[in-house]
Design a protein around this motif. Sequence first.
Motif, PDB file in Angstrom:
ATOM      1  N   ARG A 325      -0.174  18.584  31.753  1.00 37.74           N
ATOM      2  CA  ARG A 325       0.114  19.923  31.995  1.00 37.74           C
ATOM      3  C   ARG A 325       1.138  20.234  30.810  1.00 37.74           C
ATOM      4  NH1 ARG A 325       2.942  23.746  36.126  1.00 37.74           N
ATOM      5  NH2 ARG A 325       2.312  22.377  37.728  1.00 37.74           N
ATOM      6  N   VAL A 326       1.366  20.105  30.107  1.00 43.17           N
ATOM      7  CA  VAL A 326       2.391  20.044  28.969  1.00 43.17           C
ATOM      8  C   VAL A 326       0.904  20.447  27.888  1.00 43.17           C
ATOM      9  CG1 VAL A 326       3.526  19.493  27.168  1.00 43.17           C
ATOM     10  CG2 VAL A 326       4.574  19.068  28.868  1.00 43.17           C
ATOM     11  N   GLU A 327       0.215  19.819  28.072  1.00 46.53           N
ATOM     12  CA  GLU A 327      -0.542  19.958  26.617  1.00 46.53           C
ATOM     13  C   GLU A 327      -1.528  21.397  27.343  1.00 46.53           C
ATOM     14  OE1 GLU A 327      -3.001  16.463  26.134  1.00 46.53           O
ATOM     15  OE2 GLU A 327      -1.432  15.154  24.922  1.00 46.53           O
ATOM     16  N   ALA A 328      -1.967  21.678  28.437  1.00 51.87           N
ATOM     17  CA  ALA A 328      -2.683  22.554  28.561  1.00 51.87           C
ATOM     18  C   ALA A 328      -2.037  23.706  28.278  1.00 51.87           C
ATOM     19  CB  ALA A 328      -2.725  22.436  30.303  1.00 51.87           C
ATOM     20  N   LEU A 329      -0.886  23.720  27.739  1.00 49.36           N
ATOM     21  CA  LEU A 329       0.389  24.978  28.036  1.00 49.36           C
ATOM     22  C   LEU A 329       0.207  24.689  26.012  1.00 49.36           C
ATOM     23  CD1 LEU A 329       2.867  24.965  30.072  1.00 49.36           C
ATOM     24  CD2 LEU A 329       0.733  26.523  30.370  1.00 49.36           C
ATOM     25  N   ARG A 330      -0.288  24.354  25.405  1.00 47.65           N
ATOM     26  CA  ARG A 330      -0.670  24.055  24.422  1.00 47.65           C
ATOM     27  C   ARG A 330       1.113  23.149  23.611  1.00 47.65           C
ATOM     28  NH1 ARG A 330      -4.521  27.374  22.140  1.00 47.65           N
ATOM     29  NH2 ARG A 330      -5.598  28.082  24.105  1.00 47.65           N
ATOM     30  N   GLY A 331       1.312  22.777  24.141  1.00 45.97           N
ATOM     31  CA  GLY A 331       2.951  21.154  24.223  1.00 45.97           C
ATOM     32  C   GLY A 331       2.416  20.570  23.913  1.00 45.97           C
ATOM     33  N   ARG A 332       3.490  19.305  23.505  1.00 47.53           N
ATOM     34  CA  ARG A 332       3.396  17.818  22.946  1.00 47.53           C
ATOM     35  C   ARG A 332       4.134  17.088  23.971  1.00 47.53           C
ATOM     36  NH1 ARG A 332       3.672  20.838  19.331  1.00 47.53           N
ATOM     37  NH2 ARG A 332       5.953  20.272  18.833  1.00 47.53           N
ATOM     38  N   LEU A 333       3.961  15.830  24.390  1.00 49.74           N
ATOM     39  CA  LEU A 333       4.966  15.724  24.967  1.00 49.74           C
ATOM     40  C   LEU A 333       5.273  13.554  24.829  1.00 49.74           C
ATOM     41  CD1 LEU A 333       6.373  14.761  27.899  1.00 49.74           C
ATOM     42  CD2 LEU A 333       4.836  14.052  29.674  1.00 49.74           C
ATOM     43  N   ARG A 334       6.045  13.481  24.502  1.00 53.27           N
ATOM     44  CA  ARG A 334       6.374  12.120  23.829  1.00 53.27           C
ATOM     45  C   ARG A 334       7.201  11.320  24.888  1.00 53.27           C
ATOM     46  NH1 ARG A 334       6.252  15.611  19.327  1.00 53.27           N
ATOM     47  NH2 ARG A 334       8.503  15.249  20.026  1.00 53.27           N
ATOM     48  N   VAL A 335       6.818   9.622  24.948  1.00 50.94           N
ATOM     49  CA  VAL A 335       8.075   8.722  25.370  1.00 50.94           C
ATOM     50  C   VAL A 335       8.389   7.362  24.326  1.00 50.94           C
ATOM     51  CG1 VAL A 335       8.032   6.647  27.498  1.00 50.94           C
ATOM     52  CG2 VAL A 335       6.852   8.640  27.902  1.00 50.94           C
ATOM     53  N   SER A 336       9.772   7.894  23.907  1.00 48.78           N
ATOM     54  CA  SER A 336      10.195   6.630  23.573  1.00 48.78           C
ATOM     55  C   SER A 336      10.674   5.357  24.278  1.00 48.78           C
ATOM     56  CB  SER A 336      11.172   7.279  23.063  1.00 48.78           C
ATOM     57  OG  SER A 336      11.773   6.044  21.584  1.00 48.78           O
ATOM     58  N   SER A 337      11.032   4.514  24.672  1.00 46.25           N
ATOM     59  CA  SER A 337      11.648   3.692  25.580  1.00 46.25           C
ATOM     60  C   SER A 337      10.490   1.858  25.130  1.00 46.25           C
ATOM     61  CB  SER A 337      10.407   3.536  26.867  1.00 46.25           C
ATOM     62  OG  SER A 337      11.085   3.597  28.000  1.00 46.25           O
ATOM     63  N   PRO A 338      12.022   1.750  24.024  1.00 48.71           N
ATOM     64  CA  PRO A 338      12.337   0.614  23.728  1.00 48.71           C
ATOM     65  C   PRO A 338      12.603  -0.423  24.474  1.00 48.71           C
ATOM     66  CG  PRO A 338      13.384   1.624  21.995  1.00 48.71           C
ATOM     67  CD  PRO A 338      13.120   2.402  23.094  1.00 48.71           C
ATOM     68  N   PRO A 339      12.143  -1.936  25.113  1.00 43.97           N
ATOM     69  CA  PRO A 339      13.013  -2.501  26.055  1.00 43.97           C
ATOM     70  C   PRO A 339      14.541  -2.838  25.919  1.00 43.97           C
ATOM     71  CG  PRO A 339      10.187  -3.110  25.632  1.00 43.97           C
ATOM     72  CD  PRO A 339      11.054  -2.052  24.364  1.00 43.97           C
ATOM     73  N   GLY A 340      15.588  -2.653  26.889  1.00 43.15           N
ATOM     74  CA  GLY A 340      16.308  -2.657  26.787  1.00 43.15           C
ATOM     75  C   GLY A 340      17.297  -1.292  25.941  1.00 43.15           C
ATOM     76  N   ALA A 341      17.135  -0.345  25.441  1.00 45.38           N
ATOM     77  CA  ALA A 341      17.408   0.805  24.849  1.00 45.38           C
ATOM     78  C   ALA A 341      17.525   1.869  25.582  1.00 45.38           C
ATOM     79  CB  ALA A 341      16.876   0.656  23.634  1.00 45.38           C
ATOM     80  N   GLY A 342      17.048   1.956  26.794  1.00 47.11           N
ATOM     81  CA  GLY A 342      16.815   3.542  27.008  1.00 47.11           C
ATOM     82  C   GLY A 342      15.887   3.896  27.282  1.00 47.11           C
ATOM     83  N   THR A 343      15.333   5.335  27.843  1.00 41.27           N
ATOM     84  CA  THR A 343      13.935   5.988  27.341  1.00 41.27           C
ATOM     85  C   THR A 343      14.607   7.321  27.666  1.00 41.27           C
ATOM     86  OG1 THR A 343      12.893   4.176  28.844  1.00 41.27           O
ATOM     87  CG2 THR A 343      11.796   6.437  29.470  1.00 41.27           C
ATOM     88  N   THR A 344      13.565   7.943  27.080  1.00 42.69           N
ATOM     89  CA  THR A 344      13.757   9.161  26.527  1.00 42.69           C
ATOM     90  C   THR A 344      12.151   9.721  25.980  1.00 42.69           C
ATOM     91  OG1 THR A 344      15.310   8.574  24.858  1.00 42.69           O
ATOM     92  CG2 THR A 344      14.715  10.952  24.000  1.00 42.69           C
ATOM     93  N   ILE A 345      12.606  10.846  26.894  1.00 45.56           N
ATOM     94  CA  ILE A 345      11.079  11.383  27.075  1.00 45.56           C
ATOM     95  C   ILE A 345      11.001  13.420  26.354  1.00 45.56           C
ATOM     96  CG2 ILE A 345       9.518  12.846  28.885  1.00 45.56           C
ATOM     97  CD1 ILE A 345       9.566  10.271  30.876  1.00 45.56           C
ATOM     98  N   SER A 346      10.821  13.563  25.905  1.00 44.88           N
ATOM     99  CA  SER A 346      10.756  14.897  25.161  1.00 44.88           C
ATOM    100  C   SER A 346       9.700  15.301  25.258  1.00 44.88           C
ATOM    101  CB  SER A 346      11.346  14.517  24.164  1.00 44.88           C
ATOM    102  OG  SER A 346      10.285  13.699  22.468  1.00 44.88           O
ATOM    103  N   ALA A 347       9.543  16.747  25.747  1.00 39.38           N
ATOM    104  CA  ALA A 347       8.227  18.295  25.187  1.00 39.38           C
ATOM    105  C   ALA A 347       9.005  19.089  24.284  1.00 39.38           C
ATOM    106  CB  ALA A 347       8.269  17.986  26.630  1.00 39.38           C
ATOM    107  N   GLU A 348       7.810  19.953  24.284  1.00 30.13           N
ATOM    108  CA  GLU A 348       7.861  20.782  22.830  1.00 30.13           C
ATOM    109  C   GLU A 348       6.567  21.586  24.112  1.00 30.13           C
ATOM    110  OE1 GLU A 348       7.272  18.203  20.848  1.00 30.13           O
ATOM    111  OE2 GLU A 348       9.627  17.726  20.806  1.00 30.13           O
ATOM    112  N   LEU A 349       6.745  22.987  23.611  1.00 24.95           N
ATOM    113  CA  LEU A 349       6.267  24.048  24.746  1.00 24.95           C
ATOM    114  C   LEU A 349       6.600  25.339  23.938  1.00 24.95           C
ATOM    115  CD1 LEU A 349       7.050  23.028  28.344  1.00 24.95           C
ATOM    116  CD2 LEU A 349       4.609  23.321  27.474  1.00 24.95           C
ATOM    117  N   PRO A 350       5.379  25.867  23.214  1.00 23.22           N
ATOM    118  CA  PRO A 350       5.221  27.028  22.790  1.00 23.22           C
ATOM    119  C   PRO A 350       5.849  28.210  23.451  1.00 23.22           C
ATOM    120  CG  PRO A 350       3.152  26.390  22.660  1.00 23.22           C
ATOM    121  CD  PRO A 350       4.029  24.997  23.270  1.00 23.22           C
ATOM    122  N   LEU A 351       6.504  29.197  22.485  1.00 19.04           N
ATOM    123  CA  LEU A 351       6.937  30.459  24.163  1.00 19.04           C
ATOM    124  C   LEU A 351       6.594  31.498  23.410  1.00 19.04           C
ATOM    125  CD1 LEU A 351      10.682  29.188  23.563  1.00 19.04           C
ATOM    126  CD2 LEU A 351       8.973  29.319  25.419  1.00 19.04           C
TER     127      LEU A 351
END
Length: 351
Positions: A325-351
């Motif tokens: 869905r994000v890439e269909a809007l020319r955006g980017r979605l990333r996951v950073s989730s090292p074991p034991g250190a939590g998860t961060t999901i980030s996205a950028e969407l053009p306006l």
Amino acid sequence: MARRIADALRDIAVLVASAAPPEDVFAEISAQAARVCGVSAAAVVRFTEPGAEVAGRWGDVDAFPAGTAFPLGAGGALTLVRDTGLPARFDEYERTDVDMHGLREGAATPVVVEGEVWGALILAAFGGERLPSDAEERLTEFAQLASLALASADARERLLESRERLVRTADAERKRLERNLHDGAQQRLVAARLALRMVRNQLDAPELDAISDELGLALEELRELARGLHPAALSRGLYAAVGALATRSPVPVEYDVVEGRLPEAVEIAAYYVIAESITNAVKHANATSIRVTVTAGDELALSVADDGIGGASFEGSGLVGLRDRVEALRGRLRVSSPPGAGTTISAELPL
């Protein structure tokens, strides 16, 4: 010359292989064409039904940025390429009645995609600059060798446009279904439950309470289904919608979300990313806190971070659909989730 073209094609191929956005590929092709031909400005131009559109450009001159659409008149190198399908040069832009922002000369060669003249690759000379005498020959040789990259970028552009149309159509259909459920089935269930309660009180029949409770459960399930189709909270904006998610979450959610309305497709995509990320944190991460951040500038940037066990990935999760869905809007979605250190999901969407 051959070495310069080979180096240019290598750089373009690396960019194409990295699945770069089409506009970046078009800009790189423009830059390499200018370097190979020894000029200070170049552009990839796509022919459209009323005229032409700049798909990508390179050069220090701010005129004609990517996305600029313009008609094609009776003269000019682009008009000649469109009409003949052959390379062309035009040295008299200064004599035209159109403001060309200092453009003095232009040389263009056709870009052929699937056997059709898709557009042109053009070299431009502004101010006191002059094009080389063999500009058309150099440009044509380069364009023929770069045609595969141009075709690939065009195919990716069309794919992204198609995916974007599908996402927008699906969102509109979900919104219609949510509205029909709210105005139709939900209202009938509410009315039926109220009527049942009146009958129960009139007949003093407590055995009807179980039926009323079942109707209440059915109504709540229908409301949940409607929220899944199209979140009603978005009618008040992303800030309010995230607030509703935070209120319902069993894990504490802190949020710092830009207020005010955003383009509908961006709001919907951002909401689903945030909602799915919170759900995953609650169900799988053993998190004790979640933080949501959303800012807006040239693009919408969001992140959802938890303090859980980490180890999340796109494999086997609902994040795959969100990435599409994000890439269909020319955006980017990333996951950073090292074991034991939590998860961060980030996205950028053009306006």
